[in-house]
Design an enzyme around this catalytic site. Structure first.
Site, PDB file in Angstrom:
ATOM      1  N   CYS A 194     -11.117   2.835  -0.136  1.00 43.80           N
ATOM      2  CA  CYS A 194      -9.707   3.187   0.075  1.00 43.80           C
ATOM      3  C   CYS A 194      -9.317   2.471   1.358  1.00 43.80           C
ATOM      4  CB  CYS A 194      -9.537   4.692   0.230  1.00 43.80           C
ATOM      5  SG  CYS A 194      -7.881   5.139   0.819  1.00 43.80           S
ATOM      6  N   GLU A 247      -2.591   9.138   7.675  1.00 48.27           N
ATOM      7  CA  GLU A 247      -1.120   9.053   7.627  1.00 48.27           C
ATOM      8  C   GLU A 247      -0.485   9.882   8.744  1.00 48.27           C
ATOM      9  OE1 GLU A 247       1.251   7.302   5.582  1.00 48.27           O
ATOM     10  OE2 GLU A 247      -0.528   6.121   5.175  1.00 48.27           O
ATOM     11  N   ASP A 307       0.864  -1.193   0.000  1.00 48.09           N
ATOM     12  CA  ASP A 307       0.000   0.000   0.000  1.00 48.09           C
ATOM     13  C   ASP A 307       0.893   1.233   0.000  1.00 48.09           C
ATOM     14  OD1 ASP A 307      -2.465   1.514   0.225  1.00 48.09           O
ATOM     15  OD2 ASP A 307      -1.897   1.937   2.295  1.00 48.09           O
ATOM     16  N   SER A 308       0.282   2.388  -0.313  1.00 53.04           N
ATOM     17  CA  SER A 308       1.026   3.645  -0.281  1.00 53.04           C
ATOM     18  C   SER A 308       1.469   3.982   1.142  1.00 53.04           C
ATOM     19  CB  SER A 308       0.140   4.778  -0.806  1.00 53.04           C
ATOM     20  OG  SER A 308      -0.991   4.915   0.037  1.00 53.04           O
ATOM     21  N   CYS A 351      -4.303  -1.566  -2.077  1.00 54.41           N
ATOM     22  CA  CYS A 351      -4.452  -0.135  -2.308  1.00 54.41           C
ATOM     23  C   CYS A 351      -5.359   0.022  -3.531  1.00 54.41           C
ATOM     24  CB  CYS A 351      -3.070   0.454  -2.571  1.00 54.41           C
ATOM     25  SG  CYS A 351      -3.095   2.168  -3.086  1.00 54.41           S
ATOM     26  N   HIS A 365      -7.259   3.009   3.570  1.00 55.60           N
ATOM     27  CA  HIS A 365      -7.016   3.847   4.752  1.00 55.60           C
ATOM     28  C   HIS A 365      -8.313   4.115   5.533  1.00 55.60           C
ATOM     29  CE1 HIS A 365      -3.137   4.766   2.933  1.00 55.60           C
ATOM     30  NE2 HIS A 365      -2.794   5.494   3.968  1.00 55.60           N
TER      31      HIS A 365
HETATM   32  N1  DGL Z   1      -4.889   3.266   0.636  1.00 58.57           N
HETATM   33  C1  DGL Z   1      -4.904   3.598  -0.732  1.00 58.57           C
HETATM   34  C2  DGL Z   1      -6.181   3.255  -1.423  1.00 58.57           C
HETATM   35  O1  DGL Z   1      -6.787   2.261  -1.076  1.00 58.57           O
HETATM   36  C3  DGL Z   1      -4.251   4.861  -1.201  1.00 58.57           C
HETATM   37  C4  DGL Z   1      -4.361   6.066  -0.391  1.00 58.57           C
HETATM   38  C5  DGL Z   1      -3.444   7.153  -0.899  1.00 58.57           C
HETATM   39  O2  DGL Z   1      -2.231   6.970  -0.817  1.00 58.57           O
HETATM   40  O3  DGL Z   1      -3.962   8.167  -1.358  1.00 58.57           O
HETATM   41  O4  DGL Z   1      -6.586   3.909  -2.355  1.00 58.57           O
END
Ligand code: DGL
Length: 284
Positions: free
Chosen positions: A196, A162, A6-7, A69, A198
């Site tokens: 997402c 984050e 993931d990012s 992600c 996150h």
């Molecule tokens: N967690 C990621 C997603 O599912 C990316 C979030 C990001 O880095 O903007 O899209």
């Protein structure tokens, strides 16, 4: 070993459910925290970063990489599967498939929507990149053409997570802001996808805001997080691909890599995972 990418911290919400469902495998998590968020970046940049991560995880012995992600799944998965894998992994196994694989998380999520919505009005909360890719409307309409899909980009939610502000008071404002916006577009939504990885870290705030809506007389909404859906789908995939499954190491271990500071990652990740985290810094 199974790589989970993931990012940043978001993929931990997927890793947790995958490990719960499939504890026997070894996992290597990679968070590209130094370059998060991906959601506001261009197609080309997300693709480049994702490919670097996949190459790295392959070089560490991962036979399978899950792009945990949505942004990377939306912007990079297809090109990596179709264009890069044949060169990265030249030898196909007896199944005719590449000996190392990369999977995304959008299709398994879209496939489950029909099980939840009763009135056919679905909302997708995602990063600007995922929204712009139209991946969710495309995947959902492929299976359920009659479903009304409404998308909402939530660009502030990933920075909040984050920066470990998901329990802070400031988070409430942005959680309510984007929920109000999506319900303004379609008040009939009965199923909301947290598209997402996150966003489940903001679950308490999101549930609180939805509860407020119910108290104001609005109808209940089903909130869909992806972890369990992805874990089920991965388990099913491994059952169907025994040639790959047999090659995965099964020591029940989990290691972590980050492109940011080890201390920062270990602190936040330990809260999400509910256990001590040993993490190594890498440069991609
Ligand atoms: N967690 C990621 C997603 O599912 C990316 C979030 C990001 O880095 O903007 O899209």
């Amino acid at each position: 070993m199974i790589g989970v990418f993931d990012s940043g911290f978001g993929g931990l919400t997927i890793l947790k459910d995958i490990r719960r469902k499939l504890p026997q495998y070894d996992y290597l998590y990679l968070g590209d925290n130094a370059r998060a968020p991906y959601g506001t970046r261009s197609f080309d940049v997300v693709y480049e970063y994702t490919l670097e991560a996949v190459r790295y995880l392959f070089s560490q012995g991962c036979r399978l990489v899950v792009l945990a992600c949505n942004t990377a799944s939306a912007k990079a998965l297809r090109t990596i599967q179709q264009r890069d894998l044949p060169t990265l992994v030249p030898v196909a196994d007896s199944s005719g498939l590449p000996s190392k694989r990369v999977l995304g998380i959008i299709r398994p999520t879209a496939e489950s929507v029909g099980l939840y919505t009763k009135n056919g009005h679905v909302g997708v909360l995602a990063t600007p990149g995922t929204v712009a890719s139209e991946s969710y409307p495309i995947e959902i309409h492929h299976l359920l053409p009659e479903v009304v899909v409404t998308q909402q980009a939530c660009p502030m939610w990933v920075p909040i997570v984050e920066n470990a502000e998901f329990d802070g008071d400031g988070a409430d404002y942005f959680v309510e802001k984007y929920l109000n916006e999506i319900f303004l577009k379609d008040p009939e939504i009965d199923t909301l996808i947290l598209a997402c990885t996150h966003y489940p870290l903001l679950m308490r705030k999101i549930e609180k805001a939805l509860q407020k809506r119910r108290e104001a007389g609005m109808h209940p909404v089903c909130l869909l997080a992806q972890g369990r859906l992805v874990a089920e789908s991965l388990s099913d995939y491994l059952n169907r691909h025994q040639e790959l499954e047999k090659q995965l190491s099964k020591g029940g271990n989990c290691s972590y890599l980050t492109t940011e500071s080890e201390d920062k990652f270990a602190q936040s990740a330990a809260i999400f995972m509910g256990e001590d985290i040993c993490v190594k810094h890498i440069d991609l």
